[in-house]
Design a protein around this motif. Structure first.
Motif: not given
Length: 487
Positions: A449-471
């Motif tokens: 249920a939470a957005p999983f993801g990072g910043v800098k060289a750890s990536g782009l976008g989010r997986e999980g949470g309500s944010e995940g489907i927007r990808e």
């Protein structure tokens, strides 16, 4: 019994709803990391197979996008129920091909199933907005549409959860897929594909390509203008390569890349809680996790006691094949074990003190003991590289500013952990740490249920949470001529 289970898993390519061999007839061996022996042979896809998989996804896209949200939601709920009902089967396959203990594999099954349930619930919540234009001249209407055929590339360390974290939102959004599971752990993906296929997922929506050559799959697909999205979980160097490929056709990209998580323990921390959190954050999947705690920064006043307790806890862990009652299993393969040992040797050669561990097991399989290092030089590679193994370098600090500076001194920014009883400090550090996720007084951040993801060289976008489907959705806007007010 376990061998019968492995033998029952389809070993072909799933293309357009049918299992088929690779056109070349080649096969890829799947190894048990606890023994080094081959578990199974699966199809090794080539260029013609990749083309067929994308063609199937493209052909299925329009009809799949037209299905109702309720239909997709109920399919995902059925998938959740099916995975939970087959928890032991999935856990056993994960344990055999990946090496993690059965208890931990069961936890992964539950976590992976949660994505199916979560995105099934999110399916019917996708919406847009309708409002008057600020100048009163018309209306603004926004809607969401599936982005289109996707390439989903998953890693070996969580072969079910990383797959459902991508497949579930793609299904929910109405996107078709070509899935490329890791060559080290394809059996779990094939088992999930068989389950989804049996639930009535339309032909061509899910296509699974197993291959010994990730570049053959990715380059072939990324150069095809019909592919509209790529989602990748893996190393930062590979992510950079995929982003370069994506630029040619402006392919929508989600990247969950490397991590080098700092673990901060302040003087006022509950030390029992901090050590418990350290063991979980370090030893989950034997350290083979992108959110594993890699660098332990502990206030100087408690550094010795923290280190002593951590050493005691890690030395008590039981190691062995995942199907036995153990706390930790082997590393993924010989190359991974060698990488971990190289980092440890370089640290010790540079002046670090070895408190425990530090030598690979000489028996069969790819085992490496929990290792704790102190007096680690600031420039040691073990502090700057993603370890992906059971190694814990402990470094003392004196001030909050110093701790934050050390934590942020990395190209990565995926996760961080902090332990303090001071609420003001905790909230302050959540803002100051340059990461996408922070575990506050806990060693686990993952939640469907939470957005999983990072910043800098750890990536782009989010997986999980309500944010995940927007990808997996494109926003469409319609400007509607409809003057407001009286004529």
């Amino acid at each position: 019994m376990t061998d019968d289970l492995i033998a029952a898993i389809p070993t072909g390519l799933l293309i357009d709803g049918e299992w088929r061999p690779a056109v070349s007839g080649r096969h890829l061996g799947v190894e048990d990391p606890a023994t080094g022996k081959t578990l199974a042979q699966v199809a090794d896809a080539g260029a013609e197979d990749v083309d067929a998989a994308l063609a199937a996804a493209v052909d299925a896209q329009a009809d799949w996008a037209a299905t109702t949200p309720r239909f997709r939601a109920e399919l995902l709920r059925s998938a959740y129920d099916a995975v939970v009902a087959n928890r032991e089967k999935f856990a056993t396959v994960i344990s055999r091909e990946m090496g993690k203990p059965l208890a931990e594999a069961r936890t992964e099954v539950d976590y992976g199933a949660d994505f199916l349930r979560w995105f099934g619930e999110e399916t019917t919540r996708v919406g847009g907005r309708y409002q008057a234009a600020p100048d009163g001249n018309g209306r603004i209407l926004t809607t969401a549409a599936p982005v289109g055929p996707c390439l989903l590339i998953t890693p070996w360390n969580f072969p079910l959860a990383m797959l459902t974290r991508k497949v579930a939102p793609a299904i929910a959004a109405g996107c078709t897929m070509v899935v490329k599971p890791a060559s080290l752990t394809p059996l779990t993906a094939l088992l999930l594909a068989e389950v989804l296929n049996g639930l009535g997922l339309p032909r061509g929506v899910l296509n699974v390509i197993t291959s010994s050559s990730a570049s053959t799959v990715s380059q072939r697909l990324m150069h095809d203008r019909r592919l509209r999205k790529v989602s990748f979980t893996g190393s930062t160097p590979v992510g950079r390569t995929l982003l370069r490929l994506a630029s040619d056709n402006i392919v929508r990209s989600s990247m969950e890349l490397g991590g080098n998580a700092p673990f901060l323990v302040f003087a006022d921390a509950d030390l029992d809680r901090a050590v418990d959190g350290a063991v979980v954050a370090k030893m989950r999947n034997n350290g083979q996790s992108c959110v594993a705690a890699n660098r332990f920064y502990v206030h100087r006043s408690i550094a010795v006691e923290f280190t002593d307790r951590l050493v005691t806890r890690l030395e008590a862990l039981r190691f062995g094949p995942g199907t036995e009652p153990v706390d930790a299993g082997p590393l993924a393969d010989e190359a991974q074990r060698d990488t971990v040992h190289t980092l440890v040797r370089a640290a010790v050669a540079g002046g670090a003190a070895l408190r425990t561990g530090g030598e690979p097991d000489t028996g069969p399989g790819y085992f490496y003991p929990p290792t704790v290092l102190t007096s680690v030089p600031p420039d040691s590679p073990v502090l700057h590289n993603e370890i992906f193994g059971p190694v814990a370098p402990v470094v003392p600090f004196d001030t909050e500013d110093e701790a934050v500076s050390l934590a942020n001194e990395s190209e990565f920014g995926l996760a961080a952990y902090l332990f303090t009883e001071n609420l003001d400090r905790a909230l302050r550090l959540v803002d100051r740490l340059q990461v996408g996720m922070v575990g506050v007084n806990q060693g686990v951040v993952s939640n469907a249920a939470a957005p999983f993801g990072g910043v800098k060289a750890s990536g782009l976008g989010r997986e999980g949470g309500s944010e995940g489907i927007r990808e997996y959705l494109d926003v469409r806007y319609a400007a509607i001529s409809s003057p407001l007010g009286r004529p």
